[in-house]
Scaffold this active site. Structure first.
Site, PDB file in Angstrom:
ATOM      1  N   ASN A  54      -2.933   2.662   2.670  1.00  0.00           N
ATOM      2  CA  ASN A  54      -3.735   1.653   3.367  1.00  0.00           C
ATOM      3  C   ASN A  54      -2.874   1.142   4.521  1.00  0.00           C
ATOM      4  O   ASN A  54      -1.977   0.336   4.305  1.00  0.00           O
ATOM      5  CB  ASN A  54      -4.108   0.514   2.405  1.00  0.00           C
ATOM      6  CG  ASN A  54      -4.839  -0.617   3.124  1.00  0.00           C
ATOM      7  OD1 ASN A  54      -5.203  -0.488   4.296  1.00  0.00           O
ATOM      8  ND2 ASN A  54      -5.056  -1.722   2.425  1.00  0.00           N
ATOM      9  N   TRP A  55      -3.177   1.651   5.686  1.00  0.00           N
ATOM     10  CA  TRP A  55      -2.344   1.279   6.848  1.00  0.00           C
ATOM     11  C   TRP A  55      -2.589  -0.150   7.322  1.00  0.00           C
ATOM     12  O   TRP A  55      -1.861  -0.659   8.157  1.00  0.00           O
ATOM     13  CB  TRP A  55      -2.630   2.241   8.019  1.00  0.00           C
ATOM     14  CG  TRP A  55      -1.968   3.572   7.892  1.00  0.00           C
ATOM     15  CD1 TRP A  55      -1.177   4.014   6.874  1.00  0.00           C
ATOM     16  CD2 TRP A  55      -2.028   4.639   8.841  1.00  0.00           C
ATOM     17  NE1 TRP A  55      -0.750   5.291   7.119  1.00  0.00           N
ATOM     18  CE2 TRP A  55      -1.268   5.694   8.331  1.00  0.00           C
ATOM     19  CE3 TRP A  55      -2.675   4.807  10.070  1.00  0.00           C
ATOM     20  CZ2 TRP A  55      -1.110   6.909   9.001  1.00  0.00           C
ATOM     21  CZ3 TRP A  55      -2.531   6.014  10.745  1.00  0.00           C
ATOM     22  CH2 TRP A  55      -1.753   7.048  10.212  1.00  0.00           C
ATOM     23  N   LYS A  56      -3.666  -0.759   6.833  1.00  0.00           N
ATOM     24  CA  LYS A  56      -4.045  -2.103   7.303  1.00  0.00           C
ATOM     25  C   LYS A  56      -4.154  -2.086   8.832  1.00  0.00           C
ATOM     26  O   LYS A  56      -4.517  -1.042   9.396  1.00  0.00           O
ATOM     27  CB  LYS A  56      -3.066  -3.148   6.758  1.00  0.00           C
ATOM     28  CG  LYS A  56      -2.917  -3.029   5.223  1.00  0.00           C
ATOM     29  CD  LYS A  56      -2.228  -4.168   4.559  1.00  0.00           C
ATOM     30  CE  LYS A  56      -2.198  -3.933   3.049  1.00  0.00           C
ATOM     31  NZ  LYS A  56      -1.580  -5.019   2.298  1.00  0.00           N
TER      32      LYS A  56
ATOM     33  N   HIS B 151     -11.121  -5.486  -0.323  1.00  0.00           N
ATOM     34  CA  HIS B 151      -9.690  -5.804  -0.366  1.00  0.00           C
ATOM     35  C   HIS B 151      -9.517  -7.319  -0.270  1.00  0.00           C
ATOM     36  O   HIS B 151     -10.216  -7.983   0.497  1.00  0.00           O
ATOM     37  CB  HIS B 151      -8.966  -5.109   0.795  1.00  0.00           C
ATOM     38  CG  HIS B 151      -7.477  -5.145   0.634  1.00  0.00           C
ATOM     39  ND1 HIS B 151      -6.743  -6.295   0.824  1.00  0.00           N
ATOM     40  CD2 HIS B 151      -6.590  -4.192   0.264  1.00  0.00           C
ATOM     41  CE1 HIS B 151      -5.469  -6.029   0.584  1.00  0.00           C
ATOM     42  NE2 HIS B 151      -5.350  -4.760   0.237  1.00  0.00           N
TER      43      HIS B 151
ATOM     44  N   GLU C 221      -7.443  -9.141   1.161  1.00  0.00           N
ATOM     45  CA  GLU C 221      -7.140  -9.673   2.495  1.00  0.00           C
ATOM     46  C   GLU C 221      -8.439  -9.910   3.260  1.00  0.00           C
ATOM     47  O   GLU C 221      -8.509 -10.808   4.098  1.00  0.00           O
ATOM     48  CB  GLU C 221      -6.216  -8.710   3.257  1.00  0.00           C
ATOM     49  CG  GLU C 221      -4.795  -8.786   2.735  1.00  0.00           C
ATOM     50  CD  GLU C 221      -3.939  -7.577   3.061  1.00  0.00           C
ATOM     51  OE1 GLU C 221      -4.369  -6.698   3.824  1.00  0.00           O
ATOM     52  OE2 GLU C 221      -2.808  -7.527   2.540  1.00  0.00           O
TER      53      GLU C 221
ATOM     54  N   GLU D 248      -5.289  -4.822  -7.735  1.00  0.00           N
ATOM     55  CA  GLU D 248      -4.295  -5.332  -6.792  1.00  0.00           C
ATOM     56  C   GLU D 248      -4.089  -6.816  -7.030  1.00  0.00           C
ATOM     57  O   GLU D 248      -4.807  -7.650  -6.433  1.00  0.00           O
ATOM     58  CB  GLU D 248      -4.780  -5.117  -5.351  1.00  0.00           C
ATOM     59  CG  GLU D 248      -5.131  -3.691  -5.047  1.00  0.00           C
ATOM     60  CD  GLU D 248      -4.832  -3.337  -3.594  1.00  0.00           C
ATOM     61  OE1 GLU D 248      -4.342  -2.227  -3.380  1.00  0.00           O
ATOM     62  OE2 GLU D 248      -5.061  -4.167  -2.695  1.00  0.00           O
TER      63      GLU D 248
ATOM     64  N   GLY E 267       2.290  -7.242  -0.695  1.00  0.00           N
ATOM     65  CA  GLY E 267       3.166  -7.582   0.423  1.00  0.00           C
ATOM     66  C   GLY E 267       4.290  -8.533   0.073  1.00  0.00           C
ATOM     67  O   GLY E 267       4.942  -9.088   0.962  1.00  0.00           O
TER      68      GLY E 267
ATOM     69  N   SER F  10       2.961  -3.855  -3.607  1.00  0.00           N
ATOM     70  CA  SER F  10       4.410  -3.642  -3.520  1.00  0.00           C
ATOM     71  C   SER F  10       4.900  -2.390  -4.257  1.00  0.00           C
ATOM     72  O   SER F  10       6.002  -2.387  -4.811  1.00  0.00           O
ATOM     73  CB  SER F  10       5.178  -4.883  -4.019  1.00  0.00           C
ATOM     74  OG  SER F  10       4.897  -5.992  -3.183  1.00  0.00           O
TER      75      SER F  10
HETATM   76  P1  13P Z   1       1.726  -3.538  -0.149  1.00  0.00           P
HETATM   77  O1  13P Z   1       2.001  -2.172  -0.694  1.00  0.00           O
HETATM   78  O2  13P Z   1       2.259  -3.752   1.236  1.00  0.00           O
HETATM   79  O3  13P Z   1       2.088  -4.625  -1.110  1.00  0.00           O
HETATM   80  O4  13P Z   1       0.132  -3.643   0.029  1.00  0.00           O
HETATM   81  C1  13P Z   1      -0.670  -3.328  -1.048  1.00  0.00           C
HETATM   82  C2  13P Z   1      -2.066  -3.312  -0.618  1.00  0.00           C
HETATM   83  O5  13P Z   1      -2.618  -4.320  -0.201  1.00  0.00           O
HETATM   84  C3  13P Z   1      -2.758  -2.017  -0.651  1.00  0.00           C
HETATM   85  O6  13P Z   1      -4.110  -2.155  -0.374  1.00  0.00           O
END
Ligand code: 13P
Length: 250
Positions: A9-11, A95, A97, A167, A173, A212
């Site tokens: 997931n590159w966000k 997600h 976020e 998650e 993060g 993470s």
């Molecule tokens: P991280 O691996 O940066 O914690 O992010 C996880 C995430 O949100 C995957 O969708």
């Protein structure tokens, strides 16, 4: 036996030049992995780039969100069929976020899940609790409510061959991943909830862990019976680390 799946997931990271480098490194390093599926969820503008670079490889691609509607006057939205036009096979739904920053309701998320299924996309449906909820011991209640948004309206059969990603918000993060035991316990709970209604769907459902994940902690996490792979944020932006995680699951 469920095949493992590791999804990047590159966000909201990357640009044409850096994506090209990263995808070239993915292709080089991941081409020999035969026993695990790999996908990368890119920002919308880079779907064409992912399609042109990945179409003859063993790496699938997809998006990080999608409209709950099929078509219409929805300025700024992107439909499931548009994603299909660019060869996408996967889409992240709900997600945290997005759920927090854009106030996505459980009902909206459930509609997106169904849109994805209807259009032949594999939804990667994210669930998970906050730290306060975990400390209050209500994490199972929170996650079962998230699942119920789909189960109550659409039943359990829709989870067949879908993907759920557990998650925990406190692990995203932060560098503080759930332990293998914490994650396994929630994954078992999720599969159990579906299995009560549809055993076959529960068995085919892949449940990923996200939060993470790195090549070190993946060893313990991916060894758990109900952890079918990972949804990877930060470490997916580094080809070496992403390869390290995929290697653990291969
Ligand atoms: P991280 O691996 O940066 O914690 O992010 C996880 C995430 O949100 C995957 O969708």
């Amino acid at each position: 036996m469920r095949r493992k799946l590791v999804v990047a997931n590159w966000k909201m990271h990357g640009n044409l030049a850096s994506n090209q480098q990263l995808l070239e490194a993915y292709i080089k390093q991941l081409s020999s992995f035969k026993n695990t599926d790999v996908a990368v969820c890119v920002p919308y503008p880079y779907l064409a780039q992912a399609q042109s670079m990945l179409q003859h490889t063993n790496i699938a691609w997809g998006a990080q969100n999608m409209s709950k509607d099929a078509e219409g006057a929805f300025t700024g939205e992107v439909s499931a069929s548009m994603l299909r036009d660019f060869g996408a096979t996967h889409v992240i739904i709900g997600h945290s976020e997005r759920a927090t920053a854009y106030c996505e309701s459980d009902e909206n998320i459930a509609s997106k899940f169904m849109q994805a299924k209807t259009h032949g996309l594999t939804p990667i449906f994210c669930v998970g609790e906050t730290l306060i909820e975990r400390e209050a011991g209500v994490m199972q209640m929170v996650v079962s409510k998230q699942l119920e948004a789909i189960l109550n309206t659409h039943g359990a059969a829709v989870f067949a061959n879908a993907v759920v990603s557990y998650e925990p918000i406190w692990a995203i993060g932060t560098g503080l991943a759930a332990s293998g035991e914490q994650a396994q316990s929630m994954h078992e709970f999720i599969r159990g909830n579906i299995a009560k209604l549809d055993n076959a769907a529960a068995n085919s459902l892949k449940i990923l862990y996200g939060g993470s994940v790195n090549p070190q902690n993946a060893v313990q996490l991916f060894a758990m019976p109900d952890i079918d792979g990972g949804l990877i944020g930060r470490c997916s932006l580094n080809a070496q680390e992403f390869e390290g995680i995929c290697r653990v699951s291969a």
